[in-house]
Design an enzyme around this catalytic site. Structure first.
Site, PDB file in Angstrom:
ATOM      1  N   CYS A  30       2.898 -10.626   4.635  1.00  0.00           N
ATOM      2  CA  CYS A  30       2.852  -9.211   5.304  1.00  0.00           C
ATOM      3  C   CYS A  30       4.215  -9.269   6.327  1.00  0.00           C
ATOM      4  O   CYS A  30       4.451  -8.459   6.943  1.00  0.00           O
ATOM      5  CB  CYS A  30       1.682  -8.958   6.422  1.00  0.00           C
ATOM      6  SG  CYS A  30      -0.091  -8.215   4.771  1.00  0.00           S
ATOM      7  N   GLN A  71      -9.219 -13.527   5.562  1.00  0.00           N
ATOM      8  CA  GLN A  71      -9.218 -14.624   5.195  1.00  0.00           C
ATOM      9  C   GLN A  71     -10.718 -15.296   5.174  1.00  0.00           C
ATOM     10  O   GLN A  71     -10.816 -16.494   3.962  1.00  0.00           O
ATOM     11  CB  GLN A  71      -7.860 -15.406   5.008  1.00  0.00           C
ATOM     12  CG  GLN A  71      -6.846 -14.828   5.348  1.00  0.00           C
ATOM     13  CD  GLN A  71      -6.687 -15.126   4.150  1.00  0.00           C
ATOM     14  OE1 GLN A  71      -7.427 -15.239   2.860  1.00  0.00           O
ATOM     15  NE2 GLN A  71      -5.570 -14.270   4.033  1.00  0.00           N
ATOM     16  N   ASN A  81      -4.114 -16.802   8.705  1.00  0.00           N
ATOM     17  CA  ASN A  81      -3.875 -16.494   6.767  1.00  0.00           C
ATOM     18  C   ASN A  81      -2.182 -17.942   6.740  1.00  0.00           C
ATOM     19  O   ASN A  81      -1.761 -17.527   5.574  1.00  0.00           O
ATOM     20  CB  ASN A  81      -3.331 -15.544   7.634  1.00  0.00           C
ATOM     21  CG  ASN A  81      -2.240 -14.573   7.429  1.00  0.00           C
ATOM     22  OD1 ASN A  81      -2.689 -14.415   9.198  1.00  0.00           O
ATOM     23  ND2 ASN A  81      -1.094 -14.424   7.889  1.00  0.00           N
ATOM     24  N   SER A 123     -10.721  -6.717   3.686  1.00  0.00           N
ATOM     25  CA  SER A 123      -9.971  -6.391   2.780  1.00  0.00           C
ATOM     26  C   SER A 123     -11.019  -6.530   1.058  1.00  0.00           C
ATOM     27  O   SER A 123     -11.495  -7.245   0.993  1.00  0.00           O
ATOM     28  CB  SER A 123      -8.716  -6.937   2.932  1.00  0.00           C
ATOM     29  OG  SER A 123      -8.075  -6.158   2.353  1.00  0.00           O
ATOM     30  N   THR A 157     -10.456  12.542   1.804  1.00  0.00           N
ATOM     31  CA  THR A 157     -11.454  12.324   1.347  1.00  0.00           C
ATOM     32  C   THR A 157     -11.636  10.520   0.564  1.00  0.00           C
ATOM     33  O   THR A 157     -10.660   9.677   0.849  1.00  0.00           O
ATOM     34  CB  THR A 157     -11.073  12.850  -0.141  1.00  0.00           C
ATOM     35  OG1 THR A 157     -11.046  14.149  -0.648  1.00  0.00           O
ATOM     36  CG2 THR A 157     -11.699  12.895  -1.331  1.00  0.00           C
TER      37      THR A 157
END
Length: 409
Positions: free
Chosen positions: A359, A204, A157, A224, A262
């Site tokens: 991140c 990525q 990344n 993601s 949920t």
């Protein structure tokens, strides 16, 4: 310049309008809980199942092998902890187990493993070459008799290096075959045989590369939503049927009893809609356009004194990544500029770029990825990552290049 220009598509992407449109009904009219038996709930359940089928089709796996999570970080954690915790339930102590990974993995993998090392897990970190590519042979050499998991990302990344995932999967498969032969097991995954799984964080790579299970040979794959023009707060883990994972969250038994809670129906529908866009014929032309823009930027800025491209060139580099260090190159007259100054300076000019992994924002130390690649600390502190995407225009590229040149004068 009156408008800002976004050039940080690796950190996150804007949600595609088609994705927003697909999600919208699930905030209002079709808002039921998929576990409910009434019509509201069953409408949500049908949408959930359809989304899972779409994602499964993209990866070439069964729908039952797709499990949704709240993020890719969660999925990475689950892939690792799920394997180790399950073996713990079977009586294996942590210090009897070993994991192989690379030194340039996402923090979601590295920090999970470091936390487990404190509990006794043995970990080998394979270093990449100077281009940020991990050698499949080096991964194979690191596998031991008690290795239970190999985790190597598909695309780094920070510097955009594409890892030889198919080759690494082959090395893992061969090591598994040898292990079962030594143990006298009649077949893989037989009771009593210590497993050996291969996990790849493909976050990525999903929008650019072939991620089908039969093409790559993985056992577990992380993906993601917000990296592919889908919503934030949704990710997932592909878990092949033979993989035995410990549940992540206990409760009502959602996600095949593996991750209770949920389901985020709107987010899952949005993720599936984003993946569906990647399957459309025009997506290849989008990839080609992004590659053309990236090559234009690389050709221009690497020609500036003191600017050095990090990572590989050509087919080993993901199409949307441009990662450079500014100043400090051997024999260069350029002055080393720290990443924060570069990022803030460009932001003040209206351009959003980054120093590396979003991140790891706030970190003052030089990039661990660049250091693992052998880049000196001084240069590693002057890194800049530019990444382009679906909505980037030629005009924005030209404006950025003008601003970048002016800033370095």
């Amino acid at each position: 310049m009156s408008e800002r220009v976004y050039l940080d598509y690796i950190a996150t992407t804007p949600v595609d309008p088609a994705v927003v449109q697909a999600m919208e009904p699930f905030f209002h009219g079709t808002f039921g809980n998929p576990s409910s038996v009434h019509t509201y709930g069953q409408e949500a359940k049908i949408a959930l199942d359809k989304a899972r089928d779409t994602v499964a089709g993209f990866f070439g796996v069964k729908s039952s092998e797709v499990l949704f999570t709240g993020s890719a970080t969660e999925a990475d954690n689950w892939a690792i902890r799920g394997v180790i915790d399950r073996l713990g339930e079977l009586g294996y102590s942590m210090d009897r187990l070993h994991v192989v990974t690379s030194a340039i993995e996402h923090k979601a993998v590295l920090e999970t493993l470091r936390a487990m090392e404190k509990r006794g897990l043995r970990v080998t970190y394979v270093r990449p070459d100077r281009e940020g590519v991990v050698d499949a042979g080096a991964v194979g050499a690191a596998i031991q008799e008690n290795t239970v998991l190999v985790s190597v990302m598909y695309v780094n990344n920070e510097v955009g290096s594409i890892q030889p995932i198919r080759e690494i999967a082959g090395v893992v498969a061969e090591a598994r075959k040898t292990r079962y032969a030594k143990q006298g097991a009649a077949a893989a995954h037989t009771a009593g045989s210590l497993p050996l799984y291969f996990h790849t964080d493909a976050v990525q790579g999903v929008q650019f590369l072939d991620c089908r299970a039969d093409a790559l040979g993985y056992d577990l794959l992380t993906f993601s939503g917000h990296k592919i023009y889908g919503p934030k707060g949704i990710g997932g883990l592909v878990v092949r049927g033979h993989v035995d994972l410990a549940p992540l969250i206990f409760g009502g038994g959602q996600e095949d009893g593996q991750r209770s809670g949920t389901e985020n129906v709107a987010g899952i529908v949005g993720l599936a809609a984003a993946i569906a866009l990647l399957k459309k014929p025009q997506h290849q032309s989008e990839i080609d356009r992004i590659a053309t823009f990236s090559n234009s930027i690389i050709t221009t800025i690497v020609g500036i004194d003191g600017v050095t491209l990090n990572g590989p060139q050509g087919a080993k580099r993901i199409q949307n990544n441009i990662h450079v260090t500014v100043g400090g190159r051997a024999g260069s007259s350029g002055t080393v500029r720290d990443s924060e100054t570069l990022v803030i300076g460009l932001d003040m000019k209206g351009f959003a770029v980054s120093a590396g992994s979003a991140c790891s924002a706030g970190a003052l130390e030089p990039s661990y990825v660049l250091r693992a690649m052998g880049v000196p600390a001084a240069q590693a502190k002057s890194a800049l990552r530019i990444s382009i995407g679906r909505f980037t225009t030629q005009e924005e590229i030209e404006l950025f290049l003008q601003a970048f040149r002016a800033m370095l004068k």
